[in-house]
Motif scaffolding. Structure first.
Motif, PDB file in Angstrom:
ATOM      1  N   THR A  26       0.746  -1.088   0.080  1.00  0.00           N
ATOM      2  CA  THR A  26       0.082  -0.063   0.072  1.00  0.00           C
ATOM      3  C   THR A  26       0.810   1.228  -0.079  1.00  0.00           C
ATOM      4  OG1 THR A  26      -0.213   0.324   2.294  1.00  0.00           O
ATOM      5  CG2 THR A  26      -1.615  -1.323   1.535  1.00  0.00           C
ATOM      6  N   HIS A  27       0.418   2.493  -0.326  1.00  0.00           N
ATOM      7  CA  HIS A  27       1.191   3.569  -0.381  1.00  0.00           C
ATOM      8  C   HIS A  27       0.133   4.853  -0.307  1.00  0.00           C
ATOM      9  CE1 HIS A  27       0.005   4.259  -4.168  1.00  0.00           C
ATOM     10  NE2 HIS A  27       0.861   5.370  -4.373  1.00  0.00           N
ATOM     11  N   ASP A  28       1.081   5.987   0.364  1.00  0.00           N
ATOM     12  CA  ASP A  28       0.467   6.955   0.501  1.00  0.00           C
ATOM     13  C   ASP A  28       0.446   7.865  -0.894  1.00  0.00           C
ATOM     14  OD1 ASP A  28      -0.233   6.592   3.399  1.00  0.00           O
ATOM     15  OD2 ASP A  28       2.146   6.722   3.570  1.00  0.00           O
ATOM     16  N   ARG A  29      -0.720   8.544  -1.381  1.00  0.00           N
ATOM     17  CA  ARG A  29      -0.656   9.346  -2.378  1.00  0.00           C
ATOM     18  C   ARG A  29      -0.623  10.699  -2.106  1.00  0.00           C
ATOM     19  NH1 ARG A  29      -4.909   6.663  -4.763  1.00  0.00           N
ATOM     20  NH2 ARG A  29      -5.946   8.244  -3.995  1.00  0.00           N
ATOM     21  N   PHE A  30       0.402  11.745  -2.864  1.00  0.00           N
ATOM     22  CA  PHE A  30       0.067  12.887  -2.526  1.00  0.00           C
ATOM     23  C   PHE A  30       0.934  13.654  -3.448  1.00  0.00           C
ATOM     24  CE2 PHE A  30       3.599  11.223   0.181  1.00  0.00           C
ATOM     25  CZ  PHE A  30       4.672  11.753  -0.338  1.00  0.00           C
ATOM     26  N   GLY A  31       1.002  14.890  -3.318  1.00  0.00           N
ATOM     27  CA  GLY A  31       1.859  15.866  -4.227  1.00  0.00           C
ATOM     28  C   GLY A  31       1.425  15.718  -5.834  1.00  0.00           C
ATOM     29  N   THR A  32       2.431  15.575  -6.630  1.00  0.00           N
ATOM     30  CA  THR A  32       2.287  15.592  -8.072  1.00  0.00           C
ATOM     31  C   THR A  32       1.270  14.253  -8.457  1.00  0.00           C
ATOM     32  OG1 THR A  32       4.235  16.107  -8.119  1.00  0.00           O
ATOM     33  CG2 THR A  32       3.370  15.518 -10.324  1.00  0.00           C
ATOM     34  N   GLU A  33       1.537  13.086  -7.500  1.00  0.00           N
ATOM     35  CA  GLU A  33       0.883  11.853  -7.999  1.00  0.00           C
ATOM     36  C   GLU A  33      -0.664  12.116  -7.647  1.00  0.00           C
ATOM     37  OE1 GLU A  33       2.080   8.438  -5.481  1.00  0.00           O
ATOM     38  OE2 GLU A  33       0.672   7.033  -6.740  1.00  0.00           O
ATOM     39  N   ASN A  34      -1.012  12.785  -6.773  1.00  0.00           N
ATOM     40  CA  ASN A  34      -2.413  12.925  -6.358  1.00  0.00           C
ATOM     41  C   ASN A  34      -3.071  14.032  -7.732  1.00  0.00           C
ATOM     42  OD1 ASN A  34      -4.010  11.559  -4.903  1.00  0.00           O
ATOM     43  ND2 ASN A  34      -3.836  12.655  -3.333  1.00  0.00           N
ATOM     44  N   VAL A  35      -2.293  14.921  -7.819  1.00  0.00           N
ATOM     45  CA  VAL A  35      -2.759  15.841  -9.052  1.00  0.00           C
ATOM     46  C   VAL A  35      -2.949  15.203 -10.218  1.00  0.00           C
ATOM     47  CG1 VAL A  35      -2.039  17.739 -10.489  1.00  0.00           C
ATOM     48  CG2 VAL A  35      -1.200  17.607  -8.214  1.00  0.00           C
ATOM     49  N   LYS A  36      -2.086  14.012 -10.580  1.00  0.00           N
ATOM     50  CA  LYS A  36      -2.275  13.270 -11.755  1.00  0.00           C
ATOM     51  C   LYS A  36      -3.748  12.439 -11.591  1.00  0.00           C
ATOM     52  CE  LYS A  36       2.317  12.470 -12.959  1.00  0.00           C
ATOM     53  NZ  LYS A  36       3.422  11.291 -13.069  1.00  0.00           N
ATOM     54  N   TYR A  37      -3.624  11.882 -10.559  1.00  0.00           N
ATOM     55  CA  TYR A  37      -4.711  11.083 -10.096  1.00  0.00           C
ATOM     56  C   TYR A  37      -6.068  11.828 -10.374  1.00  0.00           C
ATOM     57  CZ  TYR A  37      -8.058   8.434  -7.180  1.00  0.00           C
ATOM     58  OH  TYR A  37      -9.219   7.528  -6.580  1.00  0.00           O
ATOM     59  N   ASN A  38      -6.157  12.794  -9.831  1.00  0.00           N
ATOM     60  CA  ASN A  38      -7.400  13.819  -9.857  1.00  0.00           C
ATOM     61  C   ASN A  38      -7.688  14.205 -11.286  1.00  0.00           C
ATOM     62  OD1 ASN A  38      -7.798  13.688  -7.259  1.00  0.00           O
ATOM     63  ND2 ASN A  38      -6.723  15.463  -6.864  1.00  0.00           N
ATOM     64  N   HIS A  39      -6.689  14.410 -11.954  1.00  0.00           N
ATOM     65  CA  HIS A  39      -6.728  14.602 -13.503  1.00  0.00           C
ATOM     66  C   HIS A  39      -7.310  13.542 -14.202  1.00  0.00           C
ATOM     67  CE1 HIS A  39      -5.225  15.646 -17.554  1.00  0.00           C
ATOM     68  NE2 HIS A  39      -4.755  14.558 -17.567  1.00  0.00           N
ATOM     69  N   ILE A  40      -6.736  12.164 -13.939  1.00  0.00           N
ATOM     70  CA  ILE A  40      -7.348  11.043 -14.846  1.00  0.00           C
ATOM     71  C   ILE A  40      -8.807  10.886 -14.311  1.00  0.00           C
ATOM     72  CG2 ILE A  40      -7.040   8.518 -14.738  1.00  0.00           C
ATOM     73  CD1 ILE A  40      -4.213   8.983 -14.324  1.00  0.00           C
ATOM     74  N   LEU A  41      -9.139  10.733 -13.110  1.00  0.00           N
ATOM     75  CA  LEU A  41     -10.377  10.685 -12.510  1.00  0.00           C
ATOM     76  C   LEU A  41     -11.449  11.487 -13.278  1.00  0.00           C
ATOM     77  CD1 LEU A  41     -11.447   8.605 -10.825  1.00  0.00           C
ATOM     78  CD2 LEU A  41     -11.190  10.020  -8.856  1.00  0.00           C
ATOM     79  N   LYS A  42     -11.176  13.020 -13.403  1.00  0.00           N
ATOM     80  CA  LYS A  42     -11.931  14.024 -13.881  1.00  0.00           C
ATOM     81  C   LYS A  42     -11.971  13.656 -15.178  1.00  0.00           C
ATOM     82  CE  LYS A  42     -11.782  18.937 -13.882  1.00  0.00           C
ATOM     83  NZ  LYS A  42     -11.064  20.030 -13.826  1.00  0.00           N
ATOM     84  N   ILE A  43     -11.186  13.425 -16.039  1.00  0.00           N
ATOM     85  CA  ILE A  43     -11.410  13.063 -17.374  1.00  0.00           C
ATOM     86  C   ILE A  43     -12.216  11.822 -17.584  1.00  0.00           C
ATOM     87  CG2 ILE A  43     -10.209  12.433 -19.545  1.00  0.00           C
ATOM     88  CD1 ILE A  43      -8.126  14.281 -18.886  1.00  0.00           C
ATOM     89  N   ALA A  44     -11.891  10.840 -16.717  1.00  0.00           N
ATOM     90  CA  ALA A  44     -12.766   9.405 -16.896  1.00  0.00           C
ATOM     91  C   ALA A  44     -14.265   9.822 -16.620  1.00  0.00           C
ATOM     92  CB  ALA A  44     -12.192   8.427 -15.796  1.00  0.00           C
ATOM     93  N   THR A  45     -14.379  10.310 -15.364  1.00  0.00           N
ATOM     94  CA  THR A  45     -15.897  10.609 -15.010  1.00  0.00           C
ATOM     95  C   THR A  45     -16.675  11.582 -16.108  1.00  0.00           C
ATOM     96  OG1 THR A  45     -15.151  12.410 -13.607  1.00  0.00           O
ATOM     97  CG2 THR A  45     -15.628  10.235 -12.665  1.00  0.00           C
TER      98      THR A  45
END
Ligand code: ATP
Ligand code: MG
Length: 460
Positions: A26-45
């Motif tokens: 498991t890992h903690d997600r923060f910083g750029t990784e979370n910016v990318k995660y939110n970017h992906i999720l926003k486009i997907a939805t």
């Protein structure tokens, strides 16, 4: 005591508590990784909504049988990877390893099968006790879509098209490859299963232990093995293509032609089978050409048709379905930082406290004095109000707390890290004149500004 410390993941060493660590895989997600995660999720939805799919959220915790019944007893997931436990009420529960079975369970539980078709998208964490590697975690995130109630091949084409558009739009155009196959209908698959069983039995001695066990129970599963020991035997196995009956062949042809018609490049991989029991007809995987990943972690999105799943889960009728799931952690690792959309730059507000008047030379508790001085408090309240009015105008605003603790140089270097475009300094004398000082952090010009002109000054 030793058992207790293991459970809470805190170790005592030489009388000191060692810092707690994350659970393996498991890992903690923060910083750029979370910016990318939110970017992906926003486009997907937004893409899913564009195709008229609705958001469904199902619990992370389900009864173990939701997965045991559907994914197949000899699948890797059920055989080795489930996080299952008996709770205090003696119920056997499982942390979901994938999304589809839970969505089907929700469809049945909420009587949604009487109102077909249904189109859903979901996202969230999944749990599999796999061997952690780059791009392979024990808790990972998926975004997925499911379409129920349509069996026409146009529904296969639609969901694959949606996946293609999604992966391109997040910034992967040019680096993804679509592989597609048909596992055909039951009749064709039964014939093929017999052929594969016979072939595998002949080469049993070259297979891994897991694969040998599966020859009799589920020979097609062997073809999905990631064990290098099985690779050669799999490579030379007869393909399903020759065993399609005419309905299955025709159906697959319509799907392929449809993809061509939409200009979606694909490669037919007659050896592509999926790891779960519930698939039939179309199956597909999007792979990413990324040197960072081993071939086993190259798949970023995968899916297929599962026309018998609803019945396996206790639905009264056969309900056709098709869907896919994308691994967001893998996508996050692949995406370049520079494809990220630029964020709105904030405005920073810094109070310049009035030190002289609150710090008496004999008083040692100057910091406390500064904090509680009603004179400075007025300034702080002024600054908070100014921040609020900028945010009301949709301007991202960073109020700098505790400026009395740092030098102006430190404050400015902290603010530069936030990518702010301007700093507004709020000091007592200027406020008395209805002014603030604004520093442009790009050209470093600092000038006084009437309060009513702040907006003109910072919006350029
Ligand atoms: P793989 O072949 O990589 O094990 P899978 O066939 O088990 O994948 P699916 O169940 O189809 O995977 O899940 C869809 C996607 O979810 C995968 O293509 C991958 O991107 C992602 N995924 C699956 N398992 C993991 C994991 N343990 N860690 C991170 N991502 C994962
Ligand atoms: Mg897997």
């Amino acid at each position: 005591m030793a058992t207790l410390t293991k459970y809470v993941n805190i170790e005592f060493k030489e009388g000191r508590i060692e810092p707690a660590r994350p659970v393996r895989g498991t890992h903690d997600r923060f910083g750029t990784e979370n910016v990318k995660y939110n970017h992906i999720l926003k486009i997907a939805t937004s893409i899913a909504e564009l195709y008229c799919y609705n958001h469904v959220s199902t619990p992370i915790l389900e009864s173990a049988q939701v997965f045991e019944r559907t994914l197949g007893n000899d699948s890797d997931i059920v055989g080795k990877e489930l996080y299952s436990f008996i709770d205090k009420g003696d119920d056997k529960l499982t942390l979901r390893p994938e999304g589809t079975a839970g969505v089907v369970r929700a469809l049945i539980s909420n009587n949604l099968l009487y109102d077909l078709p249904q189109k859903f998208y979901y996202y969230g964490p999944m749990f599999r006790r796999e061997r952690p590697q780059k791009g392979r975690l024990r808790q990972f995130e998926q975004f997925g879509v499911e379409l129920f109630g349509h069996e026409h091949p146009t529904s296969d084409i639609e969901v694959i098209d949606m996946a293609w558009i999604f992966l391109n739009k997040i910034g992967l155009s040019g680096s993804i490859e679509l592989e597609i196959n048909s596992l055909a209908d039951n009749e064709s698959r039964t014939k093929y299963r017999g052929v594969v069983r016979e072939y595998l039995l002949k080469h049993e001695h070259h297979l891994s232990e897991d694969s040998v066990k599966r020859i009799l129970t589920n020979p097609l599963r062997v073809l999905d093995s990631k064990n290098p020991k099985d690779a050669l035997v799999i490579q030379n196995c007869p393909t399903i293509t020759e065993y399609y009956n005419s309905t299955s062949a025709k159906r697959f042809d319509v799907v392929c032609q449809g993809l061509q018609n939409l200009n979606i490049p694909y490669k037919v991989n007659p050896r592509l089978v999926r790891g779960l029991d519930y698939y039939d007809n179309t199956v597909f995987e999007f792979k990413c050409m990324n040197p960072d990943f081993g071939t086993a972690q190259g798949t970023v999105l995968a899916g297929g048709r599962y026309d018998s799943l609803v019945q396996i889960m206790g639905g009264k009728e056969k309900v056709p379905g098709i869907g896919w799931a994308a691994g967001i952690d893998r996508l996050t690792m692949i995406l370049d930082d520079n494809i990220l959309p630029s964020r709105k730059r904030p405005i920073a507000i810094v109070i310049i406290p009035d030190y002289e008047k609150t710090t008496s030379s004999e008083n040692t508790s100057t910091e406390v004095d500064n904090i509680i001085s009603s004179k400075n408090n007025k300034l702080y309240y002024y600054g908070l109000n100014l921040s609020k009015s900028l945010r009301d105008k949709n301007i991202s605003t960073l109020f700098y707390h505790s400026p009395h603790k740092s030098s102006l140089k430190t404050i400015l270097s902290n603010i530069v890290k936030t990518d702010a475009s301007h700093v507004i300094f709020v000091g007592e004398n200027e406020i008395a004149k209805g002014e603030v000082t604004i520093k442009d952090l790009d050209n470093k010009i600092q000038e006084g500004c009437k309060i009513e002109n702040i907006m003109q000054h910072i919006v350029n």
